[in-house]
Design an enzyme around this catalytic site. Structure first.
Site, PDB file in Angstrom:
ATOM      1  N   GLY A 310       0.828  -1.197   0.000  1.00 13.43           N
ATOM      2  CA  GLY A 310       0.000   0.000   0.000  1.00 13.43           C
ATOM      3  C   GLY A 310       0.863   1.247   0.000  1.00 13.43           C
ATOM      4  O   GLY A 310       1.966   1.261  -0.551  1.00 13.43           O
ATOM      5  N   GLU A 311       0.345   2.309   0.619  1.00 15.15           N
ATOM      6  CA  GLU A 311       1.031   3.596   0.748  1.00 15.15           C
ATOM      7  C   GLU A 311       1.162   4.348  -0.577  1.00 15.15           C
ATOM      8  O   GLU A 311       1.655   5.465  -0.607  1.00 15.15           O
ATOM      9  CB  GLU A 311       2.441   3.444   1.346  1.00 15.15           C
ATOM     10  CG  GLU A 311       2.507   2.788   2.697  1.00 15.15           C
ATOM     11  CD  GLU A 311       3.937   2.653   3.218  1.00 15.15           C
ATOM     12  OE1 GLU A 311       4.874   3.182   2.568  1.00 15.15           O
ATOM     13  OE2 GLU A 311       4.130   2.025   4.272  1.00 15.15           O
TER      14      GLU A 311
END
Length: 342
Positions: A310-311
């Protein structure tokens, strides 16, 4: 929908570069889409693709469903990671720094607020976290509507400041549970096909997570999109959906990251179908629900690296491929200019 009057001219520019037809594969499709987007509202086709100010928006939010033990990490980790983003110490910071991508964090509602006046932090808190969707609606309809407005406003402001490509990331413990519930409820796919391992849960925990997600999805049958967002949504996911809508309204491409960001993109296309034309897809993640949402969006991602962080990390990693597509479109010689005959 994208106006197509310049599509043939742009394709001719690509085909007339000094290479066999289609020899640059998917990069040619990327160049065509970017040039077509940047031709919208213009009197002639874009002969030059501009990618000078990429913007990463990282949306953070906490989830009440974390109380059900669907993640191996506690909700406090969301705040800890937001602080890490602001300090420049996370994976996404490394990749954004590598490619000169501006990173802004948006607090959409995390359990432990961040006491910071950092220039790259935007506060758009809708609460301290969503309610536990296993037992009640995660959000109110008013929160859903405000989240969509917040996302639209944030994206529009960044575009007004010069951003010519948006990328979105996310952070929120238990947000894969919300994303899986949204995907199942909105698409009709079985819950167990949409739920993945998230932070790395084991088989027993995965079985429990599926049951928890199913509790929320069970309340969603026959509901409108906004009502489903209220039942099982997340502050950061719905805010992100609003940002996708604004990007399309302002004719700005978005490089889509992994599972959660793709679910937000899917939501945006259900609310505004024209959003789809402005989406490019960075990668295929390890979350099993990601393949479902990619299929729903008829998307062909650029990378398949087994990522599940993610991120926005996948988008940041794929960004150089967009730069490469722009570079060949802008600077590669044509057969005529190079004096090459075929």
């Amino acid at each position: 929908m994208l106006e197509q009057q310049f599509a043939a001219e742009i394709q001719h520019i690509i085909d007339n570069k000094t290479k066999p037809l289609g020899a640059l594969g998917q990069l040619e499709q990327v160049a065509l889409q970017l040039a077509l987007i940047q031709s919208q509202g213009k009197e002639q086709a874009a002969t030059h693709i501009e990618l000078k100010q990429p913007q990463m928006l990282l949306f953070a939010g906490d989830h009440g469903v974390a109380d059900e033990g669907v993640s191996i990490a506690p909700s406090a980790v969301t705040q800890q990671m937001v602080l890490n983003f602001l300090a420049g110490g996370a994976a996404i910071n490394c990749f954004c720094a590598l490619h000169s991508i501006d990173l802004t964090v948006v607090d959409c509602g995390i359990l432990l607020p961040v006491d910071s006046d950092a220039r790259n932090l935007i506060l758009r808190r809708l609460g301290s976290r969503t309610a536990n969707f296993a037992i009640e609606s995660a959000m109110t309809i008013e929160q859903v509507e405000q989240a969509l407005r917040n996302g639209q406003q944030i994206a529009a402001e960044k575009i007004a400041q010069g951003a010519d490509l948006l990328m979105f990331g996310e952070m929120g413990i238990a947000n894969t549970s919300s994303a899986a519930a949204l995907l199942s409820a909105l698409s009709g796919h079985e819950v167990d096909h949409c739920v993945g391992r998230g932070t790395g849960i084991n088989e027993e925990q995965l079985s429990h997570k599926i049951k928890v997600v199913a509790q929320g999805v069970g309340r969603c049958e026959g509901l409108s999109v906004n009502a489903i967002l209220a039942e099982v949504g997340g502050f950061e996911i719905v805010t992100m959906a609003g940002a996708f809508i604004a990007a399309a309204e302002h004719k700005t491409p978005v490089l889509v990251d992994g599972f959660i960001v793709s679910v937000a993109a899917y939501i945006a296309t259900l609310l505004k179908p024209e959003v789809r034309d402005y989406l490019l897809f960075a990668h295929r993640s390890e979350e099993q629900g990601h393949q479902i949402v990619l299929s729903l969006l008829e998307a062909k991602p650029l990378l398949d690296l087994g990522l599940r962080l993610g991120e926005g990390t996948g988008a940041a990693l794929a960004y150089p491929l967009l730069k490469a597509a722009a570079q060949f479109y802008n600077n590669m010689a044509s057969f005529e200019s190079a004096g090459v005959t075929v």
